[in-house]
Design a protein around this motif. Structure first.
Motif, short mmCIF file in Angstrom:
data_model
loop_
_atom_site.label_atom_id
_atom_site.label_comp_id
_atom_site.label_asym_id
_atom_site.label_seq_id
_atom_site.Cartn_x
_atom_site.Cartn_y
_atom_site.Cartn_z
N PHE A 249 38.30 35.16 50.64
CA PHE A 249 39.76 35.06 50.60
C PHE A 249 40.24 34.95 49.15
CE2 PHE A 249 37.96 33.31 54.37
CZ PHE A 249 38.77 33.76 55.40
N ARG A 250 41.18 35.76 48.79
CA ARG A 250 41.76 35.67 47.44
C ARG A 250 43.26 35.88 47.53
NH1 ARG A 250 37.36 39.18 43.84
NH2 ARG A 250 35.55 38.04 44.63
N ASN A 251 43.99 34.98 46.89
CA ASN A 251 45.44 35.10 46.90
C ASN A 251 45.86 36.10 45.83
OD1 ASN A 251 48.02 34.63 47.60
ND2 ASN A 251 48.09 32.49 46.95
N GLU A 252 45.56 37.38 46.10
CA GLU A 252 45.80 38.42 45.11
C GLU A 252 47.28 38.50 44.74
OE1 GLU A 252 43.50 40.20 43.68
OE2 GLU A 252 41.74 40.21 45.00
N ILE A 253 47.55 38.67 43.46
CA ILE A 253 48.94 38.74 43.01
C ILE A 253 49.57 40.06 43.44
CG2 ILE A 253 50.46 38.81 41.00
CD1 ILE A 253 48.29 37.26 39.50
N PHE A 260 42.47 48.38 50.18
CA PHE A 260 41.74 48.31 48.91
C PHE A 260 41.78 46.90 48.33
CE2 PHE A 260 41.29 48.48 44.35
CZ PHE A 260 40.11 49.20 44.23
N ARG A 261 42.93 46.27 48.41
CA ARG A 261 43.07 44.92 47.88
C ARG A 261 43.75 44.04 48.92
NH1 ARG A 261 41.97 43.30 43.20
NH2 ARG A 261 42.07 45.31 42.19
N MET A 262 42.94 43.20 49.55
CA MET A 262 43.46 42.38 50.63
C MET A 262 43.36 40.91 50.25
SD MET A 262 41.06 44.33 53.27
CE MET A 262 41.64 44.01 54.91
N ARG A 263 44.08 40.07 50.99
CA ARG A 263 43.98 38.63 50.74
C ARG A 263 42.85 38.02 51.57
NH1 ARG A 263 50.00 38.94 49.78
NH2 ARG A 263 50.03 38.93 47.49
N LYS A 331 37.93 53.95 41.52
CA LYS A 331 38.14 52.49 41.52
C LYS A 331 36.86 51.79 41.98
CE LYS A 331 42.90 52.22 41.45
NZ LYS A 331 43.35 52.45 40.15
N GLU A 332 36.77 50.50 41.62
CA GLU A 332 35.57 49.74 41.95
C GLU A 332 35.33 49.61 43.45
OE1 GLU A 332 35.31 45.83 40.15
OE2 GLU A 332 33.90 45.14 41.68
N LEU A 333 34.07 49.91 43.82
CA LEU A 333 33.65 49.75 45.21
C LEU A 333 32.61 48.64 45.32
CD1 LEU A 333 33.46 50.95 48.09
CD2 LEU A 333 31.89 52.65 47.21
N GLU A 334 31.76 48.56 44.31
CA GLU A 334 30.66 47.60 44.33
C GLU A 334 30.39 47.12 42.91
OE1 GLU A 334 27.16 48.99 46.34
OE2 GLU A 334 26.08 47.15 45.86
P1 ATP Z 1 38.77 43.79 41.34
O1 ATP Z 1 38.48 43.93 39.87
O2 ATP Z 1 39.08 45.08 42.04
O3 ATP Z 1 39.71 42.68 41.68
P2 ATP Z 1 36.47 42.13 41.40
O4 ATP Z 1 35.73 42.64 40.21
O5 ATP Z 1 37.24 40.88 41.32
O6 ATP Z 1 37.39 43.31 42.01
P3 ATP Z 1 34.14 41.13 42.70
O7 ATP Z 1 34.50 39.71 42.50
O8 ATP Z 1 33.06 41.73 41.87
O9 ATP Z 1 35.46 42.04 42.62
O10 ATP Z 1 33.84 41.35 44.26
C1 ATP Z 1 32.87 42.26 44.73
C2 ATP Z 1 33.47 43.32 45.62
O11 ATP Z 1 34.33 42.74 46.60
C3 ATP Z 1 34.34 44.32 44.89
O12 ATP Z 1 33.55 45.34 44.33
C4 ATP Z 1 35.23 44.83 46.00
O13 ATP Z 1 34.60 45.89 46.72
C5 ATP Z 1 35.38 43.66 46.92
N1 ATP Z 1 36.69 43.02 46.72
C6 ATP Z 1 37.04 42.16 45.75
N2 ATP Z 1 38.31 41.77 45.90
C7 ATP Z 1 38.78 42.40 47.00
C8 ATP Z 1 40.04 42.41 47.69
N3 ATP Z 1 41.05 41.66 47.27
N4 ATP Z 1 40.17 43.19 48.80
C9 ATP Z 1 39.14 43.94 49.24
N5 ATP Z 1 37.94 43.97 48.64
C10 ATP Z 1 37.75 43.22 47.54
#
Ligand code: ATP
Length: 508
Positions: A249-253, A260-263, A331-334
């Motif tokens: 869980f992340r309270n994304e801004i 792609f970017r979920m909470r 964009k970042e996947l892994e």
């Molecule tokens: P980003 O830079 O995109 O915020 P991150 O570098 O913070 O990602 P990590 O902490 O390395 O991400 O988390 C590992 C993986 O978890 C990421 O490669 C991504 O696939 C996934 N991930 C991270 N944050 C999210 C999110 N808010 N929603 C969906 N998937 C996520």
């Protein structure tokens, strides 16, 4: 695939129309950046998990899997650094009232400037032809040098500012670069503030007893705090790994990019414990192994690229992302990170418990180093949907949307379709279905014309349609139609299972 917003929108509406992904709490107008998986989405997601779990845990004899709780002792997040430093710098535009990540605004500026350089180079290639020397051009062309200087300056100030927590200079940088809000077009910005991304809640029913606990922002810490348990009970010998799939869980801004970017999202993580000094070798090995995993799904290599980090987190001595070419760009996947002994040492310090491994070969104990592979399940889902979504014009002039999902991930593996809903065909279809359904997720459908039923199966990515017709009753054969080529073949009923199984094999 480049930036293709139209395609992205189409994928999002297809995902909804065909029961893959729904907005959470939709009848209450939704909850921002939270999503539900529908009947086909849940199957696809489970298949991705199973494919990852099997390749990590079952095929590697020295990796085991666990399932740790979402709630953990709050000191864990102190030790990991998340309480103090799991922040994103945010900034609001006063006119549009929209909130942005300050670092992302600057990074987008950098990406745009890099695009400008790429365009200059492209023009020069056309102009100079074979005689073109790109290295020399980049080192001498005044316009390219000017762009490059802007990039270097922006990077230096951004990363320096983040490191020193000099938020005032990051705001100044946004002003100096003349970055405007994409919605209002104005440069009327608030100050930059740090925003902690962890959700917190209270444990305990009486407020005096209440203890602030966090919803985990990553699954990795559940692995670190179980290192000793797993090592001892599993009699693990270094090098070994512990894997886990679970919610984070992340309270994304900024959360405006569908799944792609979920909470609330799901991660598939593996922490690999190694002897200090060997971590960079393992880091390289895991980079390659993970890329091979993606490629084993049959998706062309051009969809993937590595992005090695220039700026490393304080605990890492190497880090690289595997990026995917989404419709919104690469964009970042892994993430693959060499995390040194940072986490285990921190937990050793904060818990007061010794967390070491006795190495029988060296006859000494040490805190192991860690190489982590961390992949987002939802982002993998989105990558698969983006790759698979295909619009095709057929020979007869009609159109179809087909999801060319890797067959092993497809929600439904085969559909059993009686040509007409009479003459004993449904009964025969049910007979076939009853055999197949124990091995594969199958669907039985008898409503609508056969053409319409084929289209529905194409739209969810079903690799095979099996049609039962009058001849089936006479000689025990069916037609089997392949999703991508739409070719139909007449085969004996006894061969159906083998054909599906053959298609589900993966290249390793
Ligand atoms: P980003 O830079 O995109 O915020 P991150 O570098 O913070 O990602 P990590 O902490 O390395 O991400 O988390 C590992 C993986 O978890 C990421 O490669 C991504 O696939 C996934 N991930 C991270 N944050 C999210 C999110 N808010 N929603 C969906 N998937 C996520």
């Amino acid at each position: 695939m480049a930036n293709n917003e139209d395609l992205f929108k189409k994928i999002i509406s297809h995902a909804k129309e065909y029961g893959f992904v729904f907005q959470s709490s939709e009848i209450y107008d939704g909850l921002s950046a939270v999503y539900d998986y529908g009947q086909n989405g849940a199957e696809l997601k489970n298949n991705i998990k199973e494919y990852w779990w099997k390749s990590m845990v079952r095929y590697h004899e020295n990796i085991v899997g666990i399932d740790s709780a979402i709630f953990m002792h709050p000191t864990i997040w102190k030790a990991s650094g998340h309480v103090d430093a799991f922040n994103d710098p945010m900034i609001d535009n006063k006119d549009s009232k929209k909130r942005y990540r300050a670092d992302v605004l600057v990074e987008e500026f950098i990406a745009k400037t890099e695009d400008k350089i790429a365009k200059e180079v492209e023009k020069a290639v056309k102009r100079f032809g074979d005689a073109f020397d790109e290295t020399q051009y980049r080192a001498t062309n005044p316009r390219v040098l000017e762009y490059q200087a802007k990039i270097d300056n922006a990077k230096g100030r951004l990363y320096g500012g983040l490191e020193k927590n000099d938020l005032a200079d990051i705001k100044k940088l946004i002003e100096d670069l003349e970055i405007v809000c994409p919605i209002s077009g104005s440069r009327n910005w608030t100050e930059v503030r740090q925003f902690n991304l962890m959700f917190s809640t209270q444990m305990g029913s009486v407020s005096e007893d209440a203890n602030t606990i966090y919803l985990r922002p990553e699954t990795a810490q559940g692995i670190f705090v179980n290192f000793l348990n797993v090592m001892k009970t599993g009699r693990m010998k270094i090098p070994f790994g512990i894997a886990q799939i679970g919610k984070a869980f992340r309270n994304e801004i900024v959360a405006r990019q569908f799944i792609f970017r979920m909470r609330e999202f799901e991660q598939m993580e593996m922490q690999f414990f190694v002897k200090p000094g060997t971590e960079l070798k393992w880091f390289e090995a895991w980079k390659q192994e993970r890329l091979n995993w993606h490629l084993s799904l049959g998706i062309p290599a051009k969809y993937y690229r590595f992005h090695d980090h220039e700026k490393l987190a304080h605990y890492a001595n190497a880090a690289s992302d595997i990026e995917f070419d989404f419709p919104i760009g690469f964009k970042e996947l892994e993430g693959i990170h060499s995390r040194t002994d940072f986490d285990l040492s921190a937990h050793q310090k904060f818990s007061g418990k010794k967390i070491t491994y006795f190495d029988p070969e060296l006859n000494e104990s040490y805190v192991p180093y860690v190489v982590e592979t961390s992949i987002g399940l939802d982002r993998t889902f989105l990558a698969m949907m983006s790759f698979a979504y295909t619009e095709e014009r057929l020979e007869d002039g009609s159109e179809r949307v087909v999801m060319k999902l890797p067959p092993i991930l497809a929600p439904v593996k085969a559909a059993v379709l009686p040509l007409v809903a009479k003459d004993g065909l449904p009964e025969k279809g049910r007979e076939i279905m009853d055999v197949l359904k124990y091995d594969f997720n199958c669907q039985y459908e008898e409503k609508d014309s056969i053409g319409k039923r084929y289209r529905r199966q194409d739209a969810i990515g079903t690799p095979y349609c099996i049609t039962v017709d009058h001849q089936t009753l006479e000689d025990g054969t069916v037609t089997i139609r392949e999703r991508d080529t739409m070719k139909q073949e007449r085969i004996d009923i006894s061969l159906i299972s083998n054909i599906i199984n053959e298609r589900l094999k993966v290249k390793r």
